[in-house]
Structures are given as C-alpha cells and as structure tokens.
Design a protein around this motif. Structure first.
Motif, PDB file in Angstrom:
ATOM      1  N   ARG A   1      35.414  36.543  40.950  1.00 54.61           N
ATOM      2  CA  ARG A   1      35.496  36.727  39.702  1.00 54.61           C
ATOM      3  C   ARG A   1      36.082  35.895  38.949  1.00 54.61           C
ATOM      4  N   ARG A   2      37.366  36.608  39.204  1.00 57.29           N
ATOM      5  CA  ARG A   2      38.762  35.467  37.871  1.00 57.29           C
ATOM      6  C   ARG A   2      38.454  33.982  37.522  1.00 57.29           C
ATOM      7  N   VAL A   3      38.742  33.290  39.073  1.00 54.31           N
ATOM      8  CA  VAL A   3      38.386  32.071  38.915  1.00 54.31           C
ATOM      9  C   VAL A   3      37.065  31.259  38.216  1.00 54.31           C
ATOM     10  N   ARG A   4      35.808  32.013  39.213  1.00 52.97           N
ATOM     11  CA  ARG A   4      34.506  31.391  38.239  1.00 52.97           C
ATOM     12  C   ARG A   4      34.367  31.917  36.658  1.00 52.97           C
ATOM     13  N   LEU A   5      35.155  32.709  36.554  1.00 49.17           N
ATOM     14  CA  LEU A   5      35.804  32.812  34.725  1.00 49.17           C
ATOM     15  C   LEU A   5      36.463  31.435  34.346  1.00 49.17           C
ATOM     16  N   ILE A   6      37.667  30.884  34.649  1.00 52.03           N
ATOM     17  CA  ILE A   6      37.855  30.093  34.698  1.00 52.03           C
ATOM     18  C   ILE A   6      38.005  28.969  34.441  1.00 52.03           C
ATOM     19  N   GLN A   7      36.893  27.916  35.754  1.00 54.22           N
ATOM     20  CA  GLN A   7      35.823  27.498  35.729  1.00 54.22           C
ATOM     21  C   GLN A   7      35.285  27.499  34.650  1.00 54.22           C
ATOM     22  N   TYR A   8      34.578  28.153  34.183  1.00 52.63           N
ATOM     23  CA  TYR A   8      33.823  28.247  32.848  1.00 52.63           C
ATOM     24  C   TYR A   8      34.774  27.750  31.928  1.00 52.63           C
ATOM     25  N   MET A   9      34.988  29.079  31.593  1.00 49.44           N
ATOM     26  CA  MET A   9      35.986  28.320  30.451  1.00 49.44           C
ATOM     27  C   MET A   9      36.850  27.196  29.861  1.00 49.44           C
ATOM     28  N   GLN A  10      37.428  26.321  31.668  1.00 50.79           N
ATOM     29  CA  GLN A  10      37.402  25.052  31.573  1.00 50.79           C
ATOM     30  C   GLN A  10      36.531  23.670  31.096  1.00 50.79           C
ATOM     31  N   ALA A  11      34.756  24.556  31.263  1.00 53.52           N
ATOM     32  CA  ALA A  11      33.893  23.394  31.606  1.00 53.52           C
ATOM     33  C   ALA A  11      33.530  23.888  30.148  1.00 53.52           C
ATOM     34  N   ALA A  12      33.766  25.152  29.095  1.00 48.52           N
ATOM     35  CA  ALA A  12      32.746  24.820  27.463  1.00 48.52           C
ATOM     36  C   ALA A  12      34.217  24.364  27.016  1.00 48.52           C
ATOM     37  N   GLY A  13      35.636  24.219  27.503  1.00 52.97           N
ATOM     38  CA  GLY A  13      36.542  23.879  26.408  1.00 52.97           C
ATOM     39  C   GLY A  13      36.447  22.103  26.769  1.00 52.97           C
ATOM     40  N   VAL A  14      36.529  21.539  27.569  1.00 50.36           N
ATOM     41  CA  VAL A  14      35.941  19.838  27.828  1.00 50.36           C
ATOM     42  C   VAL A  14      35.244  20.045  27.250  1.00 50.36           C
ATOM     43  N   GLY A  15      33.636  20.625  27.345  1.00 51.42           N
ATOM     44  CA  GLY A  15      32.565  20.617  26.565  1.00 51.42           C
ATOM     45  C   GLY A  15      32.263  19.932  25.461  1.00 51.42           C
ATOM     46  N   SER A  16      33.834  21.315  24.981  1.00 55.53           N
ATOM     47  CA  SER A  16      34.074  21.250  23.049  1.00 55.53           C
ATOM     48  C   SER A  16      34.772  20.060  22.630  1.00 55.53           C
ATOM     49  N   LEU A  17      35.870  19.609  23.797  1.00 54.11           N
ATOM     50  CA  LEU A  17      36.553  18.219  23.293  1.00 54.11           C
ATOM     51  C   LEU A  17      35.648  17.249  23.235  1.00 54.11           C
TER      52      LEU A  17
ATOM     53  N   VAL B   1      32.831  29.924  22.879  1.00 55.98           N
ATOM     54  CA  VAL B   1      32.178  30.265  24.662  1.00 55.98           C
ATOM     55  C   VAL B   1      33.574  30.617  25.479  1.00 55.98           C
ATOM     56  N   SER B   2      34.094  29.699  25.496  1.00 62.01           N
ATOM     57  CA  SER B   2      35.557  29.345  26.331  1.00 62.01           C
ATOM     58  C   SER B   2      36.214  30.540  25.133  1.00 62.01           C
ATOM     59  N   LEU B   3      36.228  30.702  24.804  1.00 64.94           N
ATOM     60  CA  LEU B   3      37.386  31.795  23.969  1.00 64.94           C
ATOM     61  C   LEU B   3      36.665  33.519  24.258  1.00 64.94           C
ATOM     62  N   GLY B   4      35.343  33.559  24.416  1.00 65.11           N
ATOM     63  CA  GLY B   4      34.664  34.732  24.769  1.00 65.11           C
ATOM     64  C   GLY B   4      35.337  35.199  25.836  1.00 65.11           C
ATOM     65  N   LEU B   5      34.715  34.038  26.629  1.00 63.79           N
ATOM     66  CA  LEU B   5      34.829  34.257  28.672  1.00 63.79           C
ATOM     67  C   LEU B   5      36.631  34.202  28.877  1.00 63.79           C
ATOM     68  N   SER B   6      37.285  33.901  28.000  1.00 68.03           N
ATOM     69  CA  SER B   6      38.568  34.476  27.826  1.00 68.03           C
ATOM     70  C   SER B   6      39.260  35.732  27.895  1.00 68.03           C
ATOM     71  N   VAL B   7      38.524  35.933  27.119  1.00 62.12           N
ATOM     72  CA  VAL B   7      38.196  37.848  26.569  1.00 62.12           C
ATOM     73  C   VAL B   7      38.345  37.702  27.882  1.00 62.12           C
ATOM     74  N   ARG B   8      37.051  38.328  28.335  1.00 61.19           N
ATOM     75  CA  ARG B   8      36.394  39.085  29.834  1.00 61.19           C
ATOM     76  C   ARG B   8      37.804  38.634  31.023  1.00 61.19           C
ATOM     77  N   GLU B   9      38.579  37.208  30.875  1.00 63.11           N
ATOM     78  CA  GLU B   9      39.028  37.203  32.353  1.00 63.11           C
ATOM     79  C   GLU B   9      39.426  38.007  31.924  1.00 63.11           C
ATOM     80  N   ILE B  10      40.673  38.624  30.710  1.00 62.95           N
ATOM     81  CA  ILE B  10      42.081  39.000  30.819  1.00 62.95           C
ATOM     82  C   ILE B  10      41.428  40.322  30.758  1.00 62.95           C
ATOM     83  N   TRP B  11      40.311  41.176  30.353  1.00 61.76           N
ATOM     84  CA  TRP B  11      39.929  42.463  30.962  1.00 61.76           C
ATOM     85  C   TRP B  11      39.767  42.777  32.732  1.00 61.76           C
ATOM     86  N   ILE B  12      39.182  41.878  33.078  1.00 61.62           N
ATOM     87  CA  ILE B  12      38.937  41.378  34.662  1.00 61.62           C
ATOM     88  C   ILE B  12      40.599  41.519  35.032  1.00 61.62           C
ATOM     89  N   SER B  13      40.956  40.840  34.870  1.00 65.15           N
ATOM     90  CA  SER B  13      43.059  41.043  35.408  1.00 65.15           C
ATOM     91  C   SER B  13      43.721  41.976  35.356  1.00 65.15           C
TER      92      SER B  13
END
Length: 131
Positions: A57-73, A104-116
């Motif tokens: 689940r964490r790897v999937r979230l990191i994938q989405y975090m990275q995609a949102a970050g790249v989309g932002s850039l 969105v990227s930051l929100g997913l990051s917070v979710r990933e921290i909770w899972i960790s």
C-alpha cells in the motif's frame, strides 16, 4: 493578482525536494521489501505478510505521490511557457492546477506516513508478543 514568470518558478525548488524525498522513501521501501521477502522465504510468519501488505500500500501511495508531484511540475512549466507566450488566463489556470496537484501529493504523503506508523506498530506488537 499578477502572475509573472517568477511566480511559477517559485514552485520548482519545493517540487524538486519533494520528488527527492519521495524517491528516497521508495528506495528505502524497496530495500525493506527485499529483506522481508528473504525473511518470509526462510521463515513464513503471519506478521511478515501483514508487513508486506502494508508495504504494498505504501509503495502504491508513493507512486501516486510522485505522479502528482511530476504533474505539478509539468503544469508549472506549462504555465510559465504560456505566460511567456502571453496567454495569461490559461497560465493562471495551469498554475492553479499545479498548486492543487502539489496539495494532492502532500496529502498522499501524510496518508503514507500514517500507514508507515501502522507498520511500526505491527513490528512493536511482534516484539511484545515475543516477551
């Protein structure tokens, strides 16, 4: 609000640092997954499966975090390009989109921290059960 070429460029360092942090998280998780796989192959235990599921689940979230970050850039760069071309209204919308994608990227990051934290609690429960 005036939107100049300098405004979207302020997002570059933030997004770059976020992507670096996300990549470091991903690499740490990949290493941990390989270690857990080796441990599970030699000694299958239920808590290892729980940890592996947690890591998936964490790897999937990191994938989405990275995609949102790249989309932002990308939206930020496109906004700058449109500003350069004189398309201010569309550039504003794209810059707004880049900010939303950053959130969105930051929100997913917070979710990933909770899972960790949950993963650490699984590990701690194992230690407590051994005593």
């Amino acid at each position: 609000m005036d939107l100049t070429l300098g405004t979207p460029s302020l997002l570059f360092p933030a997004v770059s640092l976020l992507l670096l942090a996300y990549t470091n998280r991903f690499l740490a998780l990949a290493s941990l997954i390989r270690d857990l796989q080796a441990r599970y192959s030699s000694t299958p235990r239920r808590n290892l499966l729980e940890q592996i599921d947690n890591l998936r689940r964490r790897v999937r979230l990191i994938q989405y975090m990275q995609a949102a970050g790249v989309g932002s850039l990308l939206a930020c760069v496109a906004s700058m390009f449109l500003l350069f071309g004189g398309f201010v209204l569309v550039a504003r919308w794209l810059f707004g989109l880049s900010l939303i994608l950053m959130m969105v990227s930051l929100g997913l990051s917070v979710r990933e921290i909770w899972i960790s934290v949950n993963a650490i609690n699984i590990q701690l429960a194992e230690l407590e059960s051994e005593e």
